[in-house]
Each structure stands twice: as structure tokens, then as C-alpha cells.
Design an enzyme around this catalytic site. Sequence first.
Site: not given
Ligand code: AMP
Length: 221
Positions: A17, A92, A129, A161, A172
Site C-alpha cells: 500500500k 482500519r 522491509r 521499523r 497486526r
Molecule cells: P502502517 O504503517 O499503516 O502499517 O501502520 C503502523 C502502525 O500504526 C499500525 O500497526 C498501528 O499501530 C498504527 N496505525 C496506523 N494507522 C492506523 C489506523 N488507521 N488506526 C489505528 N492505528 C493505526
Amino acid sequence: MSRGPRLVLLGKQGAGKGTQAERLAERYAIGHLSTGAILRTLRDGSSVAAEARRFMEAGELVPDGLVLQIVEERFAADDLLYSGFVLDGFPRTRNQAEALDVILAAHPLDVVIDLSVPTAIVLDRIAGRRVCLECGTNYHVNQPPASDWTCDRCGGRVVQRDDDTEVAVLRRLELYEQETEPLLDFYRDAGLLVTVDGIGTGDEVFRRLVQVIDGHLAPSS
Ligand code: AMP
């Protein structure tokens, strides 16, 4: 149509994404809103930033209140409703999707894309990654930045990360199934969902996405 498309990219972590959203933002000259990237760069030392980090490192979802505040601020500050946008990692949860409908009100989404990749493949991708700490640009150990883990775009440090540990990744994925997958039906029922195969090279997947989006931006829309 003169305005840019209003898009949501759904998909498991590691589905691509972030990378594809960046390319789409460039292609259509629209805003890229990644809640994960914004949360990762919150480092004002406030208790809010520290709390968000605790959720992220454990692979838990950050509470809706904070996420919605970030999204609302971004929509208020930037001209996203008019210029167009691609949302990556948001919404989400059902609650977030309903809140997004309220934010968008008279400016509904054009298309919601489910970037579909089997779990075995995303696990493999996540292991390799890497991300820029400053601007959030994504890399992979097989496609690193040109010089010594320094971001090609901004010169920031490129690292693994904190939440790409095995335990956090599995959590996740579990949360994706529980909280985010139900959004596929939510958007299918709204007539907005298109599934795009996320397997293949970045260029192949990008071409598929552009084809779908251009199809939804036909002059009649
Ligand atoms: P991502 O980079 O999208 O994988 O997001 C990394 C982390 O940020 C996720 O595992 C959540 O802990 C938090 N996060 C990102 N977007 C959201 C969201 N829309 N709702 C809740 N937590 C989020």
C-alpha cells in the site's frame, strides 16, 4: 474531470500500500495520507506521541480518537477534498470508516481498492522491509537506497521499523482480519470496492491500479 481522484487503499501490512500510494499520489498529483507514516514521525516528546508509539510497537491499533484527530487535521489543513487523495492505512476500523464518511460528506470516494496479497507473501516482504525515519519512504533489502541506508529522497536514516518484529507483525495481521477485513463488505455494499491482485513487480501492480482508477474516472463520473 478536473479534480483528482479520491481513493482508499486497503490491504494487509506488506501488501504494498505505502509504495503504491506514493506512486499514485505522484501520478495523479493528489495528496498521500498515511496514518502510519504520520504516527511514526510524531516525535514531539509529548505523552500523546509516546502513547501512540507503545501501541504501534506492540502491533496494536492506535485508539480511534488520536487517529481521527490526525486525519481531521490533515483534511482541514490541506486542500485534499478538492485536489484528491489516496488514503493508506486508514480507515482500519468500522468506526474510522464511518467517521471518514462524515469528513467527506459531499465529496464521496471514487473507489476503494483492496490490494490483495496472500499472508505467506506479505510475511516474506515484511522481513526485508526498511523505511526512512524522516519522510517514510519505503525500501526493501533487495532494493535499498543508493547510498548506505540513507534515503534517496531526503537523506534520512533508513531502518527496519520498530513494529516489524515477528510478534507485532502477527498481531497486526490478526487485527487486520478482525477489524479491517470487515471494511471490505462495508465498501462492497457501498458499490465502491475493487480487488486488485497485489502479486508481481511494483510496476505490474501499479499498472493494474492505474487501469482500475482510470476506469472509475471515465468522463461520465
Ligand atoms: P502502517 O504503517 O499503516 O502499517 O501502520 C503502523 C502502525 O500504526 C499500525 O500497526 C498501528 O499501530 C498504527 N496505525 C496506523 N494507522 C492506523 C489506523 N488507521 N488506526 C489505528 N492505528 C493505526
